[in-house]
Design a protein around this motif. Structure first.
Motif, mmCIF file in Angstrom:
data_model
loop_
_atom_site.group_PDB
_atom_site.id
_atom_site.type_symbol
_atom_site.label_atom_id
_atom_site.label_comp_id
_atom_site.label_asym_id
_atom_site.label_seq_id
_atom_site.Cartn_x
_atom_site.Cartn_y
_atom_site.Cartn_z
ATOM 1 N N VAL A 53 0.837 -1.199 0.000
ATOM 2 C CA VAL A 53 0.000 0.000 0.000
ATOM 3 C C VAL A 53 0.869 1.246 0.000
ATOM 4 O O VAL A 53 0.791 2.096 -0.890
ATOM 5 C CB VAL A 53 -0.958 0.024 1.227
ATOM 6 C CG1 VAL A 53 -1.725 1.355 1.281
ATOM 7 C CG2 VAL A 53 -1.929 -1.139 1.160
ATOM 8 N N GLU A 54 1.723 1.376 1.015
ATOM 9 C CA GLU A 54 2.596 2.549 1.138
ATOM 10 C C GLU A 54 3.709 2.221 2.129
ATOM 11 O O GLU A 54 3.587 1.285 2.930
ATOM 12 C CB GLU A 54 1.786 3.761 1.619
ATOM 13 C CG GLU A 54 2.512 5.086 1.594
ATOM 14 C CD GLU A 54 3.045 5.419 0.221
ATOM 15 O OE1 GLU A 54 4.295 5.432 0.089
ATOM 16 O OE2 GLU A 54 2.257 5.666 -0.723
ATOM 17 N N GLY A 55 4.771 2.977 2.058
ATOM 18 C CA GLY A 55 5.852 2.746 3.007
ATOM 19 C C GLY A 55 6.877 3.857 2.981
ATOM 20 O O GLY A 55 6.844 4.750 2.132
ATOM 21 N N ASN A 56 7.777 3.793 3.955
ATOM 22 C CA ASN A 56 8.908 4.703 4.013
ATOM 23 C C ASN A 56 10.113 3.928 4.534
ATOM 24 O O ASN A 56 10.061 2.689 4.595
ATOM 25 C CB ASN A 56 8.589 5.935 4.882
ATOM 26 C CG ASN A 56 8.018 5.578 6.250
ATOM 27 O OD1 ASN A 56 8.612 4.785 6.985
ATOM 28 N ND2 ASN A 56 6.878 6.156 6.611
ATOM 29 N N GLU A 57 11.160 4.616 4.910
ATOM 30 C CA GLU A 57 12.377 3.911 5.311
ATOM 31 C C GLU A 57 12.227 3.160 6.629
ATOM 32 O O GLU A 57 13.076 2.329 6.986
ATOM 33 C CB GLU A 57 13.557 4.890 5.406
ATOM 34 C CG GLU A 57 13.397 5.989 6.435
ATOM 35 C CD GLU A 57 12.707 7.223 5.883
ATOM 36 O OE1 GLU A 57 12.848 8.296 6.511
ATOM 37 O OE2 GLU A 57 12.043 7.123 4.828
ATOM 38 N N VAL A 102 6.389 -0.297 6.480
ATOM 39 C CA VAL A 102 5.658 -0.597 5.244
ATOM 40 C C VAL A 102 4.295 -1.149 5.637
ATOM 41 O O VAL A 102 4.171 -1.921 6.590
ATOM 42 C CB VAL A 102 6.431 -1.631 4.394
ATOM 43 C CG1 VAL A 102 5.573 -2.175 3.273
ATOM 44 C CG2 VAL A 102 7.695 -1.015 3.823
ATOM 45 N N LEU A 103 3.263 -0.736 4.904
ATOM 46 C CA LEU A 103 1.916 -1.265 5.095
ATOM 47 C C LEU A 103 1.518 -2.076 3.866
ATOM 48 O O LEU A 103 1.645 -1.605 2.737
ATOM 49 C CB LEU A 103 0.911 -0.126 5.308
ATOM 50 C CG LEU A 103 -0.565 -0.554 5.418
ATOM 51 C CD1 LEU A 103 -0.804 -1.384 6.664
ATOM 52 C CD2 LEU A 103 -1.487 0.671 5.415
ATOM 53 N N LEU A 104 1.057 -3.299 4.107
ATOM 54 C CA LEU A 104 0.547 -4.154 3.048
ATOM 55 C C LEU A 104 -0.868 -4.582 3.399
ATOM 56 O O LEU A 104 -1.251 -4.608 4.572
ATOM 57 C CB LEU A 104 1.430 -5.393 2.860
ATOM 58 C CG LEU A 104 2.906 -5.132 2.537
ATOM 59 C CD1 LEU A 104 3.762 -5.288 3.785
ATOM 60 C CD2 LEU A 104 3.405 -6.076 1.441
ATOM 61 N N GLU A 105 -1.656 -4.945 2.380
ATOM 62 C CA GLU A 105 -3.026 -5.387 2.609
ATOM 63 C C GLU A 105 -3.262 -6.731 1.941
ATOM 64 O O GLU A 105 -2.598 -7.077 0.952
ATOM 65 C CB GLU A 105 -4.024 -4.349 2.090
ATOM 66 C CG GLU A 105 -3.937 -4.075 0.608
ATOM 67 C CD GLU A 105 -4.910 -2.985 0.145
ATOM 68 O OE1 GLU A 105 -5.543 -2.344 1.004
ATOM 69 O OE2 GLU A 105 -5.023 -2.797 -1.082
ATOM 70 N N GLY A 106 -4.194 -7.482 2.512
ATOM 71 C CA GLY A 106 -4.474 -8.798 1.970
ATOM 72 C C GLY A 106 -5.955 -9.129 2.035
ATOM 73 O O GLY A 106 -6.772 -8.352 2.539
ATOM 74 N N GLY A 107 -6.300 -10.299 1.533
ATOM 75 C CA GLY A 107 -7.705 -10.705 1.515
ATOM 76 C C GLY A 107 -8.511 -9.818 0.594
ATOM 77 O O GLY A 107 -8.084 -9.482 -0.508
ATOM 78 N N ALA A 108 -9.683 -9.393 1.062
ATOM 79 C CA ALA A 108 -10.581 -8.585 0.239
ATOM 80 C C ALA A 108 -10.205 -7.110 0.206
ATOM 81 O O ALA A 108 -10.814 -6.327 -0.528
ATOM 82 C CB ALA A 108 -12.009 -8.742 0.736
#
Length: 338
Positions: free
Chosen positions: A104-108, A111-117
């Protein structure tokens, strides 16, 4: 090797220390992977957030991460949670992408990730289509309003006067003493005379547990800036782009270091996405900046009548109504900063 839910959180905390991680206070489920009674991996969940994920180095190529992730997802599915999010260090991004999660977004630092629906682009697009807003350039504010004060009203009025169209996002995460439904209603009632202002729920990608957990924990640790910058970048990349937002209004913050750090992150990050940040001097009454926290402190002390000069009539009328009695009692019993 076996994977199971544990209540022995001390051994999990001890294991996480090896990875410079701490077990968050809000976790609801914690799983461990054990080999010969020794913890070799763990992960936890709070709501739809999967966190505190770690696997011993000597076991990192044996599929433990995938098994832990599948196990905790299954437990969340059983609770009716089909969209999940993961915070991790940037160096772990590829691992979770390999397990089916999407960046989804991140920096140094984070980090944010998404899963499923979960799908941020589809979610934001649907939010815009349902809003009924035009495609014109507009200004935006993100407010919690716990409760809605004349200070909030002043900030929104300023934006309304200076822009053709204004959208106000009310933080939807239900971790404040005033419930979300009440906060949303009070904002809508408090600005209904401003015809170019639209009030919307903030949703799961604006100051939520998935984008800015430090906001609700009111924690001033080394991750505060990282999460503030993460939320700011998500707003710029996805929300501002879809809603055609060119200005974001914020009030000066003399009291809360967490909100002040967030304002600084917005000023640093949003211009790179073509969004101007307008810092407005906070409204003062009796030579003091108006704040929701001060209003709550008066309520806590049983001095509700004294809140009247800091509140729109609609908010004060709610406070003295039968509907507010439960909230007022909760405020009197609570030591929450939020």
């Amino acid at each position: 090797m076996e994977i199971f839910e544990t209540k022995d959180l001390e051994e999990v905390r001890s294991f996480l220390k090896e990875f410079d991680l701490t077990l968050e206070e809000d976790v609801e489920i914690t799983l461990v992977a054990k080999e010969d009674s020794k913890v070799v991996g763990t992960c936890s969940a709070a709501g739809d957030i999967i966190k505190d994920f770690a696997v011993s180095k000597e076991f990192q190529n044996e599929g433990i991460a995938a098994k832990l992730l599948t196990s905790i997802q299954n437990k969340l599915f059983d609770k009716g949670i089909y969209e999940t999010f993961i915070f991790t260090k940037p160096e772990n991004k590829a691992i979770f992408e390999g397990l089916g999660y999407r960046f989804v977004e991140g920096n140094e630092d984070v980090v944010l990730l998404e899963g499923g629906a979960a799908n941020i682009q589809k979610y934001v697009k649907n939010s815009f289509l349902k809003s009924g807003l035009s495609s014109n350039e507009k200004a935006a504010l993100v407010v919690n309003c716990n409760p809605f004060t004349l200070g909030h009203r002043y900030l929104i009025e300023t934006a309304s006067r200076e822009n053709y169209e204004v959208v106000v996002f009310v933080v939807e995460e239900n971790k404040s003493l005033f419930p979300f439904e009440v906060r949303l209603k009070l904002v809508k009632e408090g600005v209904k005379d401003l015809k170019n202002v639209k009030v919307l729920p903030g949703g799961k990608y604006i100051i939520s547990s998935a984008t800015f957990p430090s906001y609700f924990l009111r924690r001033e640790d080394e991750r505060l800036t990282a999460f503030a910058r993460l939320d700011a970048a998500i707003f710029g990349r996805y929300i501002a782009k879809e809603f055609n937002i060119k200005r974001r209004y914020v009030g000066t913050e003399p009291y809360c270091k967490v909100t002040n750090a967030y304002n600084n992150a917005l000023k640093e990050i949003l211009p790179s996405f073509g969004v101007e940040v307008k810092l407005i001097e906070r409204l003062k009454i009796k030579d003091a900046p108006v704040s929701a926290s001060f209003v709550r402190s008066l309520i806590k002390q049983g001095r509700i009548e004294e809140t009247k000069i800091y509140l729109p009539e609609t908010t004060y009328s709610f406070l003295v109504s039968e509907e507010a009695k439960g909230i007022i009692e909760k405020i009197k019993r609570s030591d929450s900063p939020h």
